[in-house]
Design an enzyme around this catalytic site. Structure first.
Site, PDB file in Angstrom:
ATOM      1  N   ASP A  37      -0.941   8.371  -3.788  1.00 52.94           N
ATOM      2  CA  ASP A  37      -1.122   8.801  -2.603  1.00 52.94           C
ATOM      3  C   ASP A  37      -0.034   8.651  -1.488  1.00 52.94           C
ATOM      4  O   ASP A  37      -0.313   7.923  -0.494  1.00 52.94           O
ATOM      5  CB  ASP A  37      -2.542   8.418  -2.096  1.00 52.94           C
ATOM      6  N   ASP A  52       4.217   4.237  -1.581  1.00 56.37           N
ATOM      7  CA  ASP A  52       4.008   5.127  -2.800  1.00 56.37           C
ATOM      8  C   ASP A  52       5.409   5.616  -2.946  1.00 56.37           C
ATOM      9  O   ASP A  52       5.969   6.047  -3.886  1.00 56.37           O
ATOM     10  CB  ASP A  52       3.179   6.173  -2.712  1.00 56.37           C
ATOM     11  N   ASN A  90      -4.042   7.868   1.368  1.00 60.21           N
ATOM     12  CA  ASN A  90      -3.572   7.398   2.561  1.00 60.21           C
ATOM     13  C   ASN A  90      -3.762   8.611   3.407  1.00 60.21           C
ATOM     14  O   ASN A  90      -3.508   8.252   4.779  1.00 60.21           O
ATOM     15  CB  ASN A  90      -2.028   7.013   2.352  1.00 60.21           C
ATOM     16  N   THR A 108      -1.003   4.137  -7.933  1.00 60.99           N
ATOM     17  CA  THR A 108      -0.855   3.432  -6.726  1.00 60.99           C
ATOM     18  C   THR A 108      -1.745   3.935  -5.768  1.00 60.99           C
ATOM     19  O   THR A 108      -1.370   3.799  -4.577  1.00 60.99           O
ATOM     20  CB  THR A 108       0.649   3.449  -6.222  1.00 60.99           C
ATOM     21  N   PHE A 122      -7.748  -1.347  -0.174  1.00 60.83           N
ATOM     22  CA  PHE A 122      -7.752  -0.172   0.188  1.00 60.83           C
ATOM     23  C   PHE A 122      -8.056   0.557  -1.108  1.00 60.83           C
ATOM     24  O   PHE A 122      -9.009   1.369  -1.278  1.00 60.83           O
ATOM     25  CB  PHE A 122      -6.836   0.473   0.743  1.00 60.83           C
ATOM     26  N   ASN A 123      -7.268   0.708  -2.207  1.00 59.99           N
ATOM     27  CA  ASN A 123      -7.549   1.631  -3.345  1.00 59.99           C
ATOM     28  C   ASN A 123      -8.685   1.440  -3.950  1.00 59.99           C
ATOM     29  O   ASN A 123      -9.260   2.289  -4.643  1.00 59.99           O
ATOM     30  CB  ASN A 123      -6.166   1.583  -4.255  1.00 59.99           C
ATOM     31  N   HIS A 131       3.521  -2.577  -1.484  1.00 62.97           N
ATOM     32  CA  HIS A 131       2.642  -2.824  -2.383  1.00 62.97           C
ATOM     33  C   HIS A 131       2.818  -2.211  -3.616  1.00 62.97           C
ATOM     34  O   HIS A 131       2.979  -2.481  -4.724  1.00 62.97           O
ATOM     35  CB  HIS A 131       1.553  -2.220  -1.943  1.00 62.97           C
ATOM     36  N   ASP A 132       3.057  -0.886  -3.418  1.00 62.10           N
ATOM     37  CA  ASP A 132       3.114   0.030  -4.892  1.00 62.10           C
ATOM     38  C   ASP A 132       4.290  -0.038  -5.683  1.00 62.10           C
ATOM     39  O   ASP A 132       4.041  -0.043  -6.833  1.00 62.10           O
ATOM     40  CB  ASP A 132       3.080   1.725  -4.198  1.00 62.10           C
TER      41      ASP A 132
HETATM   42  O1  RIB Z   1      -3.873  -1.620  -0.096  1.00 61.91           O
HETATM   43  C1  RIB Z   1      -2.678  -1.343  -0.313  1.00 61.91           C
HETATM   44  C2  RIB Z   1      -2.885   0.015  -0.962  1.00 61.91           C
HETATM   45  O2  RIB Z   1      -3.208   1.085  -0.048  1.00 61.91           O
HETATM   46  C3  RIB Z   1      -1.407   0.930  -1.253  1.00 61.91           C
HETATM   47  O3  RIB Z   1      -1.509   1.749  -2.463  1.00 61.91           O
HETATM   48  C4  RIB Z   1      -0.916   1.679  -0.040  1.00 61.91           C
HETATM   49  O4  RIB Z   1      -0.120   2.827  -0.259  1.00 61.91           O
HETATM   50  C5  RIB Z   1      -2.259   1.898   0.581  1.00 61.91           C
HETATM   51  O5  RIB Z   1      -2.670   3.376   0.061  1.00 61.91           O
HETATM   52 CA    CA Z   2      -0.573   4.152  -2.403  1.00 59.23          CA
END
Ligand code: RIB
Ligand code: CA
Length: 314
Positions: A8, A13, A35, A120, A161-162, A235-236
């Site tokens: 996303d 990403d 996102n 991701t 979040f994901n 993160h990703d």
């Molecule tokens: O929590 C981190 C995630 O949330 C990552 O994938 C970042 O792109 C956001 O989407």
């Molecule tokens: Ca992401």
């Protein structure tokens, strides 16, 4: 290794796409609302691949929102309205394929034995693929996700979040029996980039490096305004590197599930820390159903991997 990346984009990403395109035979990029709304993250995926000169990699658009409820708008706070604010990327010279991302995922995995999937974003497309094709979960060679947390969350005290954006999808994936690697916040927070690390990426000197540095600086500043921390977790890319360079990581196995009902804990990944298990000699779990949790990463070498990938881009 053949890979499909479900994402996303999203600033981090984007770096995941660059790493995946450099290290793997990237059979496709599938998009999911997260996102930013689906149309924006899909446009961003096309623009990123245009920047890389990889118009050969197909993009398939997927689920606009979670299985239950509506897409949250949390992403805008760090990714901007477009989902990728902070730099101008080239307009795409091609469009998405006609297939839905879920169909693309199923057909690509079932036709290419040994294909891995990296996710991701919210896990909606992955969960739908598992429901539509019962063989999908066991056909995916490896499923590496950025998602969840063993301890603290980011959008809530306990939810990442994901997983939080689509907890039902996450629970379907976590309970699927797929060979799952989880790169959660406890891991990704170890790979945080400050201005110095971003400047090092800019110094790589390619056009892609300059654009990526501009985007990451936007992402870092937005994150600093929100969290007070001058370094922003990458993160990703961790979910990509966990398959591309596992030697940079430490892994342990544990039972894990996703809370879908808790008034205060919806979206929490509940990892059973009472029974951590070390990998077997072959790196596999001692028994099915255990999630491979990435617990440590050599952040400096991960950043080297990103710099090397940027150097290989136009
Ligand atoms: O929590 C981190 C995630 O949330 C990552 O994938 C970042 O792109 C956001 O989407
Ligand atoms: Ca992401």
């Amino acid at each position: 290794m053949k890979v499909v990346l479900d994402c996303d984009p999203g600033h981090d990403d984007m770096v995941a796409i660059i790493l995946a395109a450099t290290h793997f035979e990237l059979l496709g990029v599938t998009t999911v609302g997260g996102n930013a709304p689906l149309w924006r993250v899909t446009e961003n995926a096309l623009r990123i691949l245009e920047l890389l000169g990889r118009q050969d990699i197909p993009v398939a658009a997927g689920a606009a929102g979670p299985l239950m409820g509506v897409l949250p708008r949390e992403g805008e706070r760090v990714h901007g309205v477009s989902g990728l604010d902070g730099a101008e990327l080239p307009r795409p010279t091609r469009s998405v394929v006609r297939e839905h991302a879920v169909t693309f995922l199923i057909e690509t995995v079932m036709r290419n034995p040994g294909t891995a999937v990296i996710a991701t974003g919210p896990l909606t497309n992955i969960a739908l693929a598992m429901r539509l094709e019962p063989r999908f979960a066991r056909s995916v060679a490896r499923l590496s996700i950025m998602g969840g947390s063993v301890t603290q969350g980011n959008v809530t005290p306990v939810a990442e979040f994901n997983a939080w954006a689509d907890p039902e999808a996450a629970q379907i994936v976590f309970s699927s029996g797929a060979r799952l690697t989880m790169c959660g916040l406890d891991l990704t927070r170890q790979a945080a980039m400050g201005p110095e690390e971003i400047a090092r990426l800019r110094a790589v000197g390619t056009r892609t490096a300059g654009v990526t540095a501009d985007l990451l600086e936007y992402y870092r500043e937005a994150s600093e305004r929100l969290t007070g921390s001058r370094a922003v977790p990458l993160h990703d890319p961790c979910a990509v590197a966990a398959l591309a360079a596992p030697e940079l990581f430490e892994f342990r196995f544990a039972e894990a599930a996703v809370e879908t009902r808790g008034a205060h804990t919806r979206g929490m990944t509940v990892v059973d820390q009472r029974h951590w298990e070390a990998p077997g000699a072959d790196g596999r779990p001692s028994r099915p159903g255990l999630v491979r949790v990435a617990t440590k990463v050599d952040a400096a070498r991960l950043f080297d991997l990103v710099a090397e990938a940027l150097a290989a881009c136009p």
